[in-house]
Design an enzyme around this catalytic site. Structure first.
Site, PDB file in Angstrom:
ATOM      1  N   SER A   1      11.356  -0.115  -2.140  1.00 52.01           N
ATOM      2  CA  SER A   1      12.860  -0.302  -1.798  1.00 52.01           C
ATOM      3  C   SER A   1      13.254  -1.412  -2.477  1.00 52.01           C
ATOM      4  O   SER A   1      12.459  -2.124  -3.209  1.00 52.01           O
ATOM      5  CB  SER A   1      12.897  -0.954  -0.262  1.00 52.01           C
ATOM      6  OG  SER A   1      13.838  -1.388  -0.009  1.00 52.01           O
TER       7      SER A   1
ATOM      8  N   TYR B   1       8.715  -6.713   5.593  1.00 55.81           N
ATOM      9  CA  TYR B   1       8.929  -5.565   4.986  1.00 55.81           C
ATOM     10  C   TYR B   1       9.038  -5.759   3.229  1.00 55.81           C
ATOM     11  O   TYR B   1       8.414  -4.721   2.572  1.00 55.81           O
ATOM     12  CB  TYR B   1      10.449  -5.047   5.369  1.00 55.81           C
ATOM     13  CG  TYR B   1      10.941  -3.731   4.911  1.00 55.81           C
ATOM     14  CD1 TYR B   1      10.464  -2.535   5.344  1.00 55.81           C
ATOM     15  CD2 TYR B   1      11.764  -3.770   3.817  1.00 55.81           C
ATOM     16  CE1 TYR B   1      11.011  -1.318   4.718  1.00 55.81           C
ATOM     17  CE2 TYR B   1      12.416  -2.637   3.397  1.00 55.81           C
ATOM     18  CZ  TYR B   1      11.991  -1.259   3.953  1.00 55.81           C
ATOM     19  OH  TYR B   1      12.468  -0.021   3.336  1.00 55.81           O
TER      20      TYR B   1
ATOM     21  N   LYS C   1       6.630  -3.563   0.488  1.00 59.55           N
ATOM     22  CA  LYS C   1       7.303  -2.662  -0.351  1.00 59.55           C
ATOM     23  C   LYS C   1       6.798  -3.385  -1.794  1.00 59.55           C
ATOM     24  O   LYS C   1       6.876  -2.429  -2.755  1.00 59.55           O
ATOM     25  CB  LYS C   1       8.818  -2.721  -0.176  1.00 59.55           C
ATOM     26  CG  LYS C   1       9.087  -1.938   0.981  1.00 59.55           C
ATOM     27  CD  LYS C   1       8.646  -0.398   1.174  1.00 59.55           C
ATOM     28  CE  LYS C   1       9.084   0.331   2.250  1.00 59.55           C
ATOM     29  NZ  LYS C   1       8.664   1.514   2.488  1.00 59.55           N
TER      30      LYS C   1
HETATM   31  P1  NAP Z   1      13.422   6.822   9.378  1.00 56.16           P
HETATM   32  O1  NAP Z   1      14.528   7.426   9.253  1.00 56.16           O
HETATM   33  O2  NAP Z   1      13.312   5.706  10.210  1.00 56.16           O
HETATM   34  O3  NAP Z   1      12.009   7.777   9.552  1.00 56.16           O
HETATM   35  C1  NAP Z   1      10.783   7.422   9.428  1.00 56.16           C
HETATM   36  C2  NAP Z   1       9.895   8.265   9.442  1.00 56.16           C
HETATM   37  O4  NAP Z   1       8.464   7.987   9.217  1.00 56.16           O
HETATM   38  C3  NAP Z   1       9.734   9.219  10.696  1.00 56.16           C
HETATM   39  O5  NAP Z   1       9.849  10.691  10.358  1.00 56.16           O
HETATM   40  C4  NAP Z   1       8.620   8.571  11.451  1.00 56.16           C
HETATM   41  O6  NAP Z   1       8.222   9.626  12.411  1.00 56.16           O
HETATM   42  C5  NAP Z   1       7.872   8.510  10.492  1.00 56.16           C
HETATM   43  N1  NAP Z   1       6.918   7.373  10.781  1.00 56.16           N
HETATM   44  C6  NAP Z   1       7.024   6.154  11.187  1.00 56.16           C
HETATM   45  N2  NAP Z   1       6.037   5.583  11.541  1.00 56.16           N
HETATM   46  C7  NAP Z   1       4.921   6.420  11.066  1.00 56.16           C
HETATM   47  C8  NAP Z   1       3.484   6.357  11.207  1.00 56.16           C
HETATM   48  N3  NAP Z   1       2.673   5.188  11.678  1.00 56.16           N
HETATM   49  N4  NAP Z   1       2.958   7.409  10.618  1.00 56.16           N
HETATM   50  C9  NAP Z   1       3.336   8.466  10.304  1.00 56.16           C
HETATM   51  N5  NAP Z   1       4.900   8.666  10.344  1.00 56.16           N
HETATM   52  C10 NAP Z   1       5.566   7.543  10.700  1.00 56.16           C
HETATM   53  O7  NAP Z   1      13.269   6.292   7.950  1.00 56.16           O
HETATM   54  P2  NAP Z   1      14.093   6.272   6.464  1.00 56.16           P
HETATM   55  O8  NAP Z   1      15.139   5.367   6.762  1.00 56.16           O
HETATM   56  O9  NAP Z   1      14.259   7.847   6.546  1.00 56.16           O
HETATM   57  O10 NAP Z   1      12.963   5.718   5.531  1.00 56.16           O
HETATM   58  C11 NAP Z   1      12.029   6.597   4.675  1.00 56.16           C
HETATM   59  C12 NAP Z   1      11.235   5.463   3.813  1.00 56.16           C
HETATM   60  O11 NAP Z   1      12.194   5.074   2.974  1.00 56.16           O
HETATM   61  C13 NAP Z   1      10.659   4.365   4.280  1.00 56.16           C
HETATM   62  O12 NAP Z   1       9.342   4.077   3.780  1.00 56.16           O
HETATM   63  C14 NAP Z   1      11.489   3.053   4.219  1.00 56.16           C
HETATM   64  O13 NAP Z   1      11.083   1.717   3.881  1.00 56.16           O
HETATM   65  C15 NAP Z   1      12.208   3.550   2.623  1.00 56.16           C
HETATM   66  N6  NAP Z   1      13.556   3.145   2.325  1.00 56.16           N
HETATM   67  C16 NAP Z   1      14.887   3.415   3.282  1.00 56.16           C
HETATM   68  C17 NAP Z   1      15.884   2.885   2.897  1.00 56.16           C
HETATM   69  C18 NAP Z   1      17.072   2.909   3.803  1.00 56.16           C
HETATM   70  O14 NAP Z   1      18.233   2.304   3.448  1.00 56.16           O
HETATM   71  N7  NAP Z   1      16.903   4.052   4.830  1.00 56.16           N
HETATM   72  C19 NAP Z   1      16.147   2.014   1.888  1.00 56.16           C
HETATM   73  C20 NAP Z   1      15.047   1.826   1.241  1.00 56.16           C
HETATM   74  C21 NAP Z   1      13.653   2.307   1.443  1.00 56.16           C
HETATM   75  P3  NAP Z   1       8.571   9.914  13.814  1.00 56.16           P
HETATM   76  O15 NAP Z   1      10.235  10.717  13.807  1.00 56.16           O
HETATM   77  O16 NAP Z   1       7.660  10.705  14.727  1.00 56.16           O
HETATM   78  O17 NAP Z   1       9.098   8.464  14.533  1.00 56.16           O
END
Ligand code: NAP
Length: 248
Positions: free
Chosen positions: A142, A155, A159
């Site tokens: 991130s 976090y 990261k």
């Molecule tokens: P999200 O919408 O919260 O989705 C998270 C996903 O991870 C879901 O499919 C969830 O499954 C799964 N998950 C959570 N805990 C888990 C575990 N212990 N074991 C297996 N699966 C697990 O997240 P997102 O926003 O798409 O983010 C995805 C990645 O990108 C993350 O690593 C996040 O840190 C990174 N990121 C996101 C952003 C942003 O702005 N969104 C920015 C920078 C980086 P369930 O549906 O079953 O809970």
């Protein structure tokens, strides 16, 4: 010619947001997909249904933070799909708080789910990938892991840890034709951000040089490049996908 034809990918956390976007783009490009989730069984079945006309796809309920469960997952995927060419360590969580208020549980949980998970799956796929003498590992960091963020010390640490880990793996496994790279998204609009106040979100958008939040597809396209043979000479790299939010 599809960019991922004949390849198999494991994507962690693909029931929502960025992970789901990666599964959709990878399937459109011909990759067979094994994906994981924590608890969203119904969403996992929906995704299987959505993409099963394009490729072979299977969802696994598997806690990314659990070392033994991850080893078992990889054994099952190898048995079912025969090979693993691409890994996207995408699953991640936040437990935000200022350091004064952050408790030990919030620290431990974020490190376990975001960083231990990357170790767990990378370690588990190393042997099968070494046997195949090829592989592409993509780890989701991130912008916050690079620049830090008040209220997200746990976090940001997880990261930033991913970056050091991935560069080391790139050095260790390069001679086996296994590449390891990092994607560092900026502000990506997912179901998670839909609950935020619109005025705050608009202010974020206005402060981004490209004047919009990113989409899961923006991140998926960066992963597609790193997963495909187009990036055959790229390893140990951190790809910022943030609309210009951070340049360095
Ligand atoms: P999200 O919408 O919260 O989705 C998270 C996903 O991870 C879901 O499919 C969830 O499954 C799964 N998950 C959570 N805990 C888990 C575990 N212990 N074991 C297996 N699966 C697990 O997240 P997102 O926003 O798409 O983010 C995805 C990645 O990108 C993350 O690593 C996040 O840190 C990174 N990121 C996101 C952003 C942003 O702005 N969104 C920015 C920078 C980086 P369930 O549906 O079953 O809970």
């Amino acid at each position: 010619m599809k960019l991922l034809e004949g390849k198999t990918a494991i994507i962690t956390g693909a029931t929502r947001g960025i992970g789901k976007g990666i599964a959709q783009v990878f399937a459109q490009q011909g990759a067979n997909i094994a994906f994981t989730y924590a608890s969203s069984k119904a969403k996992a079945e929906e995704l299987e249904k959505e993409l099963s006309s394009l490729v072979k796809i299977k969802g696994y309920q598997s806690d990314a933070a659990d070392f033994e469960a991850t080893q078992k997952l990889v054994d099952e995927v190898v048995k079912e799909f025969g090979q693993i060419d691409i890994v996207v360590n995408n699953a991640g969580i936040t437990r935000d708080n200022l350091i004064l208020r952050m408790n030990k549980e919030d620290w431990d949980e974020v490190i376990r789910v975001n960083l231990d998970s990357v170790f767990n799956l990378t370690k588990a796929v190393t042997k099968p990938m070494m046997k195949q003498r090829k592989g592409s590992i993509i780890n989701m960091s991130s912008v916050v892991g690079i620049k830090g963020n008040a209220g997200q010390a746990n976090y940001a640490a997880s990261k930033a840890g991913i970056v050091g880990f991935s560069k080391s793996i790139a050095l260790e496994l390069g001679s086996r034709n296994i590449r390891c790279n990092v994607v560092a998204p900026g502000f990506i609009e997912t179901e998670m951000t839909e609950v935020l106040d619109e005025k705050t979100v608009q202010e974020w958008r206005d402060n981004i040089p490209l004047k919009r939040g990113g989409t899961p597809e923006d991140i998926a396209n960066a992963c597609l490049y790193l997963a495909s043979d187009l990036s055959g000479y790229v390893t140990g790299h951190v790809l910022n996908v943030n609309g210009g939010m951070l340049t360095y």
